[in-house]
Scaffold this motif. Structure first.
Motif, PDB file in Angstrom:
ATOM      1  N   LYS A  12      14.864   4.023  -3.068  1.00  0.00           N
ATOM      2  CA  LYS A  12      13.440   4.073  -3.377  1.00  0.00           C
ATOM      3  C   LYS A  12      12.707   4.161  -2.037  1.00  0.00           C
ATOM      4  O   LYS A  12      12.900   3.337  -1.165  1.00  0.00           O
ATOM      5  CB  LYS A  12      13.034   2.848  -4.181  1.00  0.00           C
ATOM      6  CG  LYS A  12      13.628   2.891  -5.586  1.00  0.00           C
ATOM      7  CD  LYS A  12      13.416   1.620  -6.346  1.00  0.00           C
ATOM      8  CE  LYS A  12      13.848   1.776  -7.808  1.00  0.00           C
ATOM      9  NZ  LYS A  12      15.146   2.432  -8.004  1.00  0.00           N
ATOM     10  N   TRP A  13      11.868   5.166  -1.882  1.00  0.00           N
ATOM     11  CA  TRP A  13      11.325   5.504  -0.559  1.00  0.00           C
ATOM     12  C   TRP A  13      10.191   4.577  -0.175  1.00  0.00           C
ATOM     13  O   TRP A  13       9.021   4.936  -0.170  1.00  0.00           O
ATOM     14  CB  TRP A  13      10.898   6.973  -0.532  1.00  0.00           C
ATOM     15  CG  TRP A  13      10.779   7.536   0.848  1.00  0.00           C
ATOM     16  CD1 TRP A  13       9.660   8.088   1.413  1.00  0.00           C
ATOM     17  CD2 TRP A  13      11.801   7.631   1.854  1.00  0.00           C
ATOM     18  NE1 TRP A  13       9.929   8.498   2.698  1.00  0.00           N
ATOM     19  CE2 TRP A  13      11.238   8.238   2.991  1.00  0.00           C
ATOM     20  CE3 TRP A  13      13.148   7.239   1.898  1.00  0.00           C
ATOM     21  CZ2 TRP A  13      11.964   8.467   4.164  1.00  0.00           C
ATOM     22  CZ3 TRP A  13      13.877   7.461   3.044  1.00  0.00           C
ATOM     23  CH2 TRP A  13      13.288   8.071   4.167  1.00  0.00           C
ATOM     24  N   LYS A  14      10.571   3.334   0.170  1.00  0.00           N
ATOM     25  CA  LYS A  14       9.607   2.348   0.655  1.00  0.00           C
ATOM     26  C   LYS A  14       9.969   1.977   2.087  1.00  0.00           C
ATOM     27  O   LYS A  14      11.003   2.371   2.611  1.00  0.00           O
ATOM     28  CB  LYS A  14       9.604   1.121  -0.257  1.00  0.00           C
ATOM     29  CG  LYS A  14       9.088   1.427  -1.667  1.00  0.00           C
ATOM     30  CD  LYS A  14       8.942   0.164  -2.490  1.00  0.00           C
ATOM     31  CE  LYS A  14       8.322   0.467  -3.854  1.00  0.00           C
ATOM     32  NZ  LYS A  14       8.131  -0.767  -4.656  1.00  0.00           N
ATOM     33  N   GLU A  37      14.162   8.645  -4.024  1.00  0.00           N
ATOM     34  CA  GLU A  37      13.248   8.582  -5.168  1.00  0.00           C
ATOM     35  C   GLU A  37      11.850   8.245  -4.659  1.00  0.00           C
ATOM     36  O   GLU A  37      11.670   7.224  -3.991  1.00  0.00           O
ATOM     37  CB  GLU A  37      13.687   7.491  -6.151  1.00  0.00           C
ATOM     38  CG  GLU A  37      14.996   7.757  -6.851  1.00  0.00           C
ATOM     39  CD  GLU A  37      15.352   6.660  -7.836  1.00  0.00           C
ATOM     40  OE1 GLU A  37      16.175   6.913  -8.724  1.00  0.00           O
ATOM     41  OE2 GLU A  37      14.803   5.531  -7.722  1.00  0.00           O
ATOM     42  N   PRO A  39       8.561   6.569  -5.102  1.00  0.00           N
ATOM     43  CA  PRO A  39       8.185   5.462  -5.992  1.00  0.00           C
ATOM     44  C   PRO A  39       6.935   5.794  -6.794  1.00  0.00           C
ATOM     45  O   PRO A  39       6.173   6.700  -6.443  1.00  0.00           O
ATOM     46  CB  PRO A  39       7.931   4.307  -5.023  1.00  0.00           C
ATOM     47  CG  PRO A  39       7.549   4.965  -3.734  1.00  0.00           C
ATOM     48  CD  PRO A  39       8.336   6.242  -3.678  1.00  0.00           C
ATOM     49  N   GLU A  42       1.364   2.551  -7.015  1.00  0.00           N
ATOM     50  CA  GLU A  42       1.132   1.140  -7.314  1.00  0.00           C
ATOM     51  C   GLU A  42      -0.141   0.954  -8.130  1.00  0.00           C
ATOM     52  O   GLU A  42      -1.083   1.740  -8.030  1.00  0.00           O
ATOM     53  CB  GLU A  42       1.060   0.334  -6.013  1.00  0.00           C
ATOM     54  CG  GLU A  42       2.386   0.252  -5.273  1.00  0.00           C
ATOM     55  CD  GLU A  42       2.299  -0.643  -4.058  1.00  0.00           C
ATOM     56  OE1 GLU A  42       1.288  -1.362  -3.906  1.00  0.00           O
ATOM     57  OE2 GLU A  42       3.242  -0.630  -3.241  1.00  0.00           O
ATOM     58  N   HIS A  57      -0.979   9.483  -2.413  1.00  0.00           N
ATOM     59  CA  HIS A  57       0.363   8.942  -2.613  1.00  0.00           C
ATOM     60  C   HIS A  57       1.424   9.854  -2.000  1.00  0.00           C
ATOM     61  O   HIS A  57       2.410   9.378  -1.418  1.00  0.00           O
ATOM     62  CB  HIS A  57       0.626   8.769  -4.109  1.00  0.00           C
ATOM     63  CG  HIS A  57       1.932   8.108  -4.438  1.00  0.00           C
ATOM     64  ND1 HIS A  57       2.250   6.833  -4.034  1.00  0.00           N
ATOM     65  CD2 HIS A  57       3.013   8.566  -5.134  1.00  0.00           C
ATOM     66  CE1 HIS A  57       3.464   6.514  -4.469  1.00  0.00           C
ATOM     67  NE2 HIS A  57       3.954   7.553  -5.129  1.00  0.00           N
ATOM     68  N   TYR A  81       9.354   9.303 -11.000  1.00  0.00           N
ATOM     69  CA  TYR A  81       8.298   8.325 -11.301  1.00  0.00           C
ATOM     70  C   TYR A  81       6.886   8.916 -11.194  1.00  0.00           C
ATOM     71  O   TYR A  81       5.906   8.193 -11.373  1.00  0.00           O
ATOM     72  CB  TYR A  81       8.425   7.113 -10.377  1.00  0.00           C
ATOM     73  CG  TYR A  81       9.713   6.360 -10.588  1.00  0.00           C
ATOM     74  CD1 TYR A  81      10.003   5.771 -11.815  1.00  0.00           C
ATOM     75  CD2 TYR A  81      10.652   6.252  -9.567  1.00  0.00           C
ATOM     76  CE1 TYR A  81      11.196   5.096 -12.018  1.00  0.00           C
ATOM     77  CE2 TYR A  81      11.842   5.575  -9.754  1.00  0.00           C
ATOM     78  CZ  TYR A  81      12.109   5.007 -10.991  1.00  0.00           C
ATOM     79  OH  TYR A  81      13.293   4.347 -11.190  1.00  0.00           O
ATOM     80  N   TYR A 251      22.929   2.325  -6.000  1.00  0.00           N
ATOM     81  CA  TYR A 251      21.516   2.020  -5.746  1.00  0.00           C
ATOM     82  C   TYR A 251      21.358   1.041  -4.580  1.00  0.00           C
ATOM     83  O   TYR A 251      20.373   0.327  -4.504  1.00  0.00           O
ATOM     84  CB  TYR A 251      20.867   1.451  -7.002  1.00  0.00           C
ATOM     85  CG  TYR A 251      20.541   2.488  -8.057  1.00  0.00           C
ATOM     86  CD1 TYR A 251      19.251   3.012  -8.172  1.00  0.00           C
ATOM     87  CD2 TYR A 251      21.509   2.957  -8.946  1.00  0.00           C
ATOM     88  CE1 TYR A 251      18.936   3.951  -9.139  1.00  0.00           C
ATOM     89  CE2 TYR A 251      21.196   3.903  -9.914  1.00  0.00           C
ATOM     90  CZ  TYR A 251      19.916   4.386 -10.003  1.00  0.00           C
ATOM     91  OH  TYR A 251      19.603   5.329 -10.960  1.00  0.00           O
ATOM     92  N   PRO A 258      12.045   0.299 -11.100  1.00  0.00           N
ATOM     93  CA  PRO A 258      11.115  -0.052 -10.022  1.00  0.00           C
ATOM     94  C   PRO A 258      10.481  -1.409 -10.297  1.00  0.00           C
ATOM     95  O   PRO A 258      10.228  -1.763 -11.452  1.00  0.00           O
ATOM     96  CB  PRO A 258      10.068   1.069 -10.065  1.00  0.00           C
ATOM     97  CG  PRO A 258      10.138   1.611 -11.450  1.00  0.00           C
ATOM     98  CD  PRO A 258      11.561   1.438 -11.906  1.00  0.00           C
ATOM     99  N   GLU A 260       7.720  -3.900 -10.731  1.00  0.00           N
ATOM    100  CA  GLU A 260       6.291  -3.854 -11.064  1.00  0.00           C
ATOM    101  C   GLU A 260       5.864  -5.232 -11.547  1.00  0.00           C
ATOM    102  O   GLU A 260       6.384  -5.738 -12.535  1.00  0.00           O
ATOM    103  CB  GLU A 260       6.028  -2.801 -12.144  1.00  0.00           C
ATOM    104  CG  GLU A 260       6.320  -1.375 -11.700  1.00  0.00           C
ATOM    105  CD  GLU A 260       6.075  -0.360 -12.795  1.00  0.00           C
ATOM    106  OE1 GLU A 260       5.788  -0.788 -13.935  1.00  0.00           O
ATOM    107  OE2 GLU A 260       6.152   0.840 -12.540  1.00  0.00           O
TER     108      GLU A 260
END
Length: 359
Positions: A12-14, A37, A39, A42, A57, A81, A251, A258, A260
């Motif tokens: 997840k591309w954070k 991925e 995300p 938010e 985003h 997403y 993963y 994700p 949340e």
């Protein structure tokens, strides 16, 4: 075609995952193809609306991938997403914008699609392949397994891309460790019955047993979770009657779903996720908001003393744990520990694959 020792980590591309990738040594990067991925946007729980527009985003995606991964090697990119009807302010499709941005930065992104994506999305996939000639990844999940050939035939008819230019990603998502035997038996049958088995560029098996959250882990404890995806893949790869052995993917130290939650009410505990040989080790403290970030000093010390710890020279993540355990740096945060855990995990799996005795 990827060999059996190649590794496909789903990220997840954070910020934590981005930096984890950036800190990998060159020889590890050469043995992996990350699946990035993007995300979801938010949510602003106070205003009951997204925090950003789709334009903001997606802005800077090409720069961030160029910075943390680079131009030399390919990667997969999935916009699963991003909402189907989202469009940029100028009317551009999000996939068109992202792939155009990657193209401008000269980074090599192979787009991912699936059988349920709409016509507009598939149209962008077709156009990207016409321009870049990189092929495409098709990601199938458990809900697609029934009547899979009909679904794939329908998608292939739309894309008109040769199967030898397509990577088929069998994404099992979450595996409950209690179902390892049943899952293994199912996969041994399923893998031999994949439509056009020998025609795909690559077949990649992805899954994880890491839970959605750590609510079942007691605070102030050290608990282990079997790495079901790794245990099952090792069984599959050594099974003689499996016609085509899949490439391994997972993963890293995350769950497919994700995260949340309303930050106003969520109680995030201090925790460190560490990948051992056949298990995840979770070091969990208390609520960060109430008990503070200093807890990470004790958690890091517990990690460094644990039998699964590989030593400070194993990876950048292991070095970070060693430094924090000795209190030579700040205690860190959920983001820095996600960076450390993800970095260690990728090095761990790439090393395991390089050392594994394969048939």
């Amino acid at each position: 075609m990827l060999d059996k020792r190649h590794y496909v980590p789903i990220l997840k591309w954070k910020q934590g995952e981005q930096t984890a990738l950036n800190l990998l040594p060159k020889f590890i990067k050469e043995s992996i193809t990350p699946l990035i991925e993007l995300p979801p946007i938010e949510w602003n729980y106070e205003k009951e609306q997204p925090k950003k527009t789709i334009d903001k985003h997606l802005n800077g995606i090409g720069d961030s991938i160029d910075k943390h991964w680079g131009k030399q090697q390919a990667f997969f990119i999935d916009l699963l997403y991003i909402k189907e009807n989202d469009r940029l302010q100028n009317g551009e499709h999000p996939l068109q914008f992202v792939l155009g941005d990657l193209r401008q930065k000269k980074v090599v992104g192979i787009p991912i699609t699936s059988v349920e994506r709409d016509v507009a999305f598939q149209t962008e996939i077709i156009e990207a392949n016409r321009i870049d000639n990189l092929g495409v990844g098709i990601r199938v999940r458990e809900e697609d397994f029934g009547d899979l050939k009909t679904k794939i035939d329908h998608l292939l008819a739309i894309l008109n891309i040769a199967k030898c230019s397509i990577d088929l990603i069998v994404d099992f998502e979450y595996i409950d460790p209690n179902t390892n035997i049943r899952t293994t038996l199912f996969l041994k049958e399923f893998l031999n019955n994949i439509p056009y088995l020998n025609d795909w560029r690559n077949i990649i098996f992805c899954a994880t047993s890491f839970p959605k959250d750590l609510s079942e882990v007691q605070r102030d404890s050290i608990e282990v979770i079997p790495r079901s995806e790794w245990i099952i893949w090792k069984d599959l790869i050594k099974t003689e009657n499996i016609i085509r052995k899949p490439v391994f993917g997972d993963y890293t130290i995350a769950n497919p779903s994700p995260f949340e939650a309303d930050p106003r009410v969520i109680k995030i505990p201090a925790s460190i996720r560490y990948t051992g040989d056949d298990q995840f080790v979770v070091f969990k403290g208390k609520n960060l908001r109430k008990f503070g970030y200093e807890q990470y000093y004790d958690l890091a010390a517990q990690l460094v003393d644990h039998e699964e710890y590989k030593g400070p020279t194993f990876s950048a993540g292991d070095q970070y744990a060693y430094v924090v355990a000795s209190k030579s740096d700040k205690p860190g945060s959920p983001t820095t520990w996600r960076r450390a855990g993800t970095n260690h995990h990728i090095v761990q799996v790439a090393t395991e694959l390089s050392n594994l005795l394969l048939p």
